[in-house]
Design an enzyme around this catalytic site. Structure first.
Site, PDB file in Angstrom:
ATOM      1  N   HIS A  91     114.498 110.186 -26.740  1.00 51.97           N
ATOM      2  CA  HIS A  91     113.833 110.507 -28.304  1.00 51.97           C
ATOM      3  C   HIS A  91     112.519 109.839 -28.406  1.00 51.97           C
ATOM      4  O   HIS A  91     112.255 108.916 -27.601  1.00 51.97           O
ATOM      5  CB  HIS A  91     114.880 110.307 -29.262  1.00 51.97           C
ATOM      6  CG  HIS A  91     115.339 108.810 -29.246  1.00 51.97           C
ATOM      7  ND1 HIS A  91     114.651 107.730 -29.460  1.00 51.97           N
ATOM      8  CD2 HIS A  91     116.637 108.181 -28.665  1.00 51.97           C
ATOM      9  CE1 HIS A  91     115.021 106.592 -29.423  1.00 51.97           C
ATOM     10  NE2 HIS A  91     116.377 106.839 -29.087  1.00 51.97           N
TER      11      HIS A  91
ATOM     12  N   LYS B 137     121.715 108.701 -22.842  1.00 52.77           N
ATOM     13  CA  LYS B 137     121.091 108.849 -24.099  1.00 52.77           C
ATOM     14  C   LYS B 137     119.883 109.995 -23.832  1.00 52.77           C
ATOM     15  O   LYS B 137     119.060 110.061 -22.930  1.00 52.77           O
ATOM     16  CB  LYS B 137     120.362 107.629 -24.559  1.00 52.77           C
ATOM     17  CG  LYS B 137     121.418 106.577 -24.948  1.00 52.77           C
ATOM     18  CD  LYS B 137     121.077 105.967 -26.258  1.00 52.77           C
ATOM     19  CE  LYS B 137     122.273 104.984 -26.553  1.00 52.77           C
ATOM     20  NZ  LYS B 137     121.898 103.625 -26.150  1.00 52.77           N
TER      21      LYS B 137
ATOM     22  N   HIS C 121     111.206 106.293 -27.159  1.00 52.97           N
ATOM     23  CA  HIS C 121     110.579 106.060 -26.069  1.00 52.97           C
ATOM     24  C   HIS C 121     109.495 106.717 -25.938  1.00 52.97           C
ATOM     25  O   HIS C 121     108.919 106.792 -24.651  1.00 52.97           O
ATOM     26  CB  HIS C 121     111.608 106.542 -24.976  1.00 52.97           C
ATOM     27  CG  HIS C 121     112.642 105.458 -24.645  1.00 52.97           C
ATOM     28  ND1 HIS C 121     113.787 105.033 -25.506  1.00 52.97           N
ATOM     29  CD2 HIS C 121     112.699 104.300 -23.918  1.00 52.97           C
ATOM     30  CE1 HIS C 121     114.699 104.094 -25.171  1.00 52.97           C
ATOM     31  NE2 HIS C 121     113.979 103.627 -23.927  1.00 52.97           N
TER      32      HIS C 121
END
Ligand code: ARG
Length: 572
Positions: free
Chosen positions: A133, A130, A136
């Site tokens: 973004h 992932k 986090h």
């Protein structure tokens, strides 16, 4: 702290003089000294209520007697008000004491020597395949700041990125890769290309259910340690981490360990065996759980009916492994509040296993959600703000602002350094400005405002101090502290003197925001002082004192910014 101890010592002395019969055990500890809400009420206030019983006297009578004995003609004045002894330093003396301490300690101001203690910090903990973004962002900057705070206070701090690198989705990704992908496309496209494969898998899976089984089969292969499956998966991991690394580098973050969920694959048998022996494992429709009904929680799922372990099983194994490996005194999980129940369950299960430390040493440091200019994040609708893009835009915007505002940054190197420090600093500062549990709505206008409660505003005060100090040059004269007796200087001094206690409470409450706000307050107070007083004009002794104040302010601003993970530009 030293200031507090000095005043405490003086007041205890006075109390003993006024009441020779008083026993030491009747006296409260130094933490009983309060900061009065209004500086007109003194620098410290000593409450006498607890002495009323042993002395059999009304608190206001006790306060009056202690105040009379505490007056120090050269140093301080004590006044009784109600049941309090209000203690005022003489302003010049206060200035001298604060500034001497800060200049002696420098960057170590407010630090504590080796405490012989270890904290494990689990933060950032991103998921493989992932893209990083803003979901986090908070965990990353909170954890990083906490690590610096603990270290400053004499702890050994271990930072762990507990990677989300285990789960059935990785089987699907390999299946998708085998069907439609190749290494060239992944090397070129990075995490983005991985993501695209995943999305495509889900679309095609709807039309072709056979894919589901294909994904499962690959996942089984990962679990069995099949070499092809593992080598593909490890490459996915490397790609994700290489991308994350670019973000960590910009934020100045590094980790001591990246051992995440997969690392515990071979370390869970011990936990399951132990749970079984301690009679905690209950069958439940083919699965195995730990019953938490008596604690008003749903059962903690340990094994699925197909024998697969779960997120919680891995966290149990991780907690035990960390305890054995690091011998921690505290273990902090910096994870969004959505996982409140998960951590409550994990801590409770550890306690039921007989690990008493779980109740006192494990802590979930929860935080709120981040939205962006009024819009909540959603991965499914593609409404995602990626962290690298966010940082790049922040730097670009900071650059545009400074091109107009800071003509002194003419040379390209200085401008691009300042733009990076200010842009990224603005993002981090905003994230750590309010109590962590509050949701954050991120707006460019607000985060980058040079006149608001922002990083750039605070950094600007630091740069201002640097330029004043450069202009002041070498000062030979003895400082004349009388020049710092005015209200504005005293307000700065008071904030500087209390800074060490801000750091200790930030650690106690796991709240870097205390430091963010205290640093901002120092910047505001110094700016007010700067607008009302001419620092480099007048008598040499007065200049020397004002320069010392400027230097101490610079030191504390730099320290505060450092502790929240923000750079302190010398020029902007
Ligand atoms: N990877 C998880 C997530 O993104 C966070 C992991 C937190 N740490 C842990 N030990 N559970 O939600």
């Amino acid at each position: 702290m030293d200031m507090r101890l000095a005043v405490y010592g003086l007041l205890c002395e006075a109390a003993r003089t006024a009441f020779p019969a008083l026993k030491d055990t009747d006296l409260p500890g130094p933490e009983a000294l309060e900061f009065p809400p209004d500086s007109k009420l003194g620098d410290f206030a000593f409450p006498c209520f607890r002495l009323a019983r042993p002395l059999r006297l009304a608190p206001d009578r006790i306060a009056a007697a202690i105040a009379a004995a505490a007056n120090q003609p050269q140093l301080a004045t004590a006044q009784a008000v109600g049941g309090y002894v209000n203690f005022f330093f003489h302003r010049g003396h206060f200035a001298k004491a604060v500034l001497e301490e800060i200049s002696e300690k420098g960057a170590a101001y407010g630090s504590q020597g080796d405490q012989g203690k270890t904290v494990v910090l689990d933060y950032s903990s991103i998921n493989i395949a992932k893209r990083f973004h803003i979901g986090h962002l908070s965990t990353t900057v909170l954890g990083h700041s906490l690590k610096r705070i603990y270290t400053h206070l004499g702890w050994r701090a271990i930072g762990i990125n507990h990677l989300g690198d285990w789960g059935t989705q990785f089987g699907k990704m390999i299946a998708a890769f085998k069907r439609w992908g190749d290494w060239q496309m992944l090397e070129a496209g990075g995490v983005e290309a991985l993501n695209a494969l995943y999305v495509r898998f889900h679309q095609e899976e709807e039309k072709n259910p056979a894919l589901t089984e294909e994904g499962r089969a690959w996942f089984r292969k990962i679990e069995e340690g099949d070499s092809e499956a593992l080598s593909i998966f490890n490459r996915f991991k490397e790609l994700t981490l290489a991308y994350a690394q670019t973000v960590y580098e910009q934020l100045g973050i590094s980790f001591d360990s990246y051992d995440g969920e997969a690392f515990f694959n071979d370390k869970m048998d011990r936990v399951i065996e132990e749970l079984r022996q301690k009679n905690l494992l209950k069958p439940d429709q083919g699965a195995y759980v730990v019953d938490l009904e008596p604690y008003k929680m749903p059962p903690c799922l340990i094994l699925k009916s197909d024998g697969a372990t779960l997120y919680a099983t891995r966290d149990l194994a991780a907690a035990l492994w960390r305890k054995d490996t690091y011998g921690f005194d505290q273990c902090l999980y910096v994870v969004a509040y959505q996982q409140n129940l998960h951590f409550k369950q994990v801590f409770k299960v550890l306690e039921l296993m007989g690990y008493d430390w779980a109740a006192t040493q494990m802590r979930h440091v929860a935080f709120g959600m981040v939205s962006f200019e009024g819009q909540a994040m959603s991965t499914r609708e593609g409404n995602v703000v990626h962290l690298d893009e966010l940082l790049a835009r922040a730097v670009q915007k900071a650059r545009e602002i400074m091109q107009v505002k800071s003509p002194n940054l003419a040379d390209e190197e200085a401008l691009s350094l300042a733009a990076r420090q200010v842009g990224i600093g603005a993002v981090v500062f905003t994230t750590l400005l309010n109590n962590r549990i509050k949701d954050i709505d991120f707006w460019w206008e607000r985060a980058l405002n040079f006149d608001g409660d922002t990083g750039p505003y605070t950094q600007y005060a630091h740069a201002r101090c640097c330029s004043l100090l450069a202009r002041a040059g070498d000062i030979q004269a003895q400082p004349d502290y009388a020049a710092l007796e005015n209200d504005e200087a005293q307000a700065v001094l008071r904030l500087l003197s209390r800074f060490p206690e801000v750091i200790t409470s930030a650690m106690a409450d796991a709240e870097p925001s205390y430091i963010t706000r205290a640093t901002l307050e120092v910047a505001k107070a110094f700016n007010k002082y700067y607008y009302e007083h001419r620092i480099l004009e007048g008598e040499a002794g007065a200049i020397a004192a004002r320069v010392l104040l400027t230097r101490a302010t610079r030191e504390v601003l730099a320290l505060g910014l450092y502790l929240i993970g923000v750079d302190a530009p010398r020029q902007m």
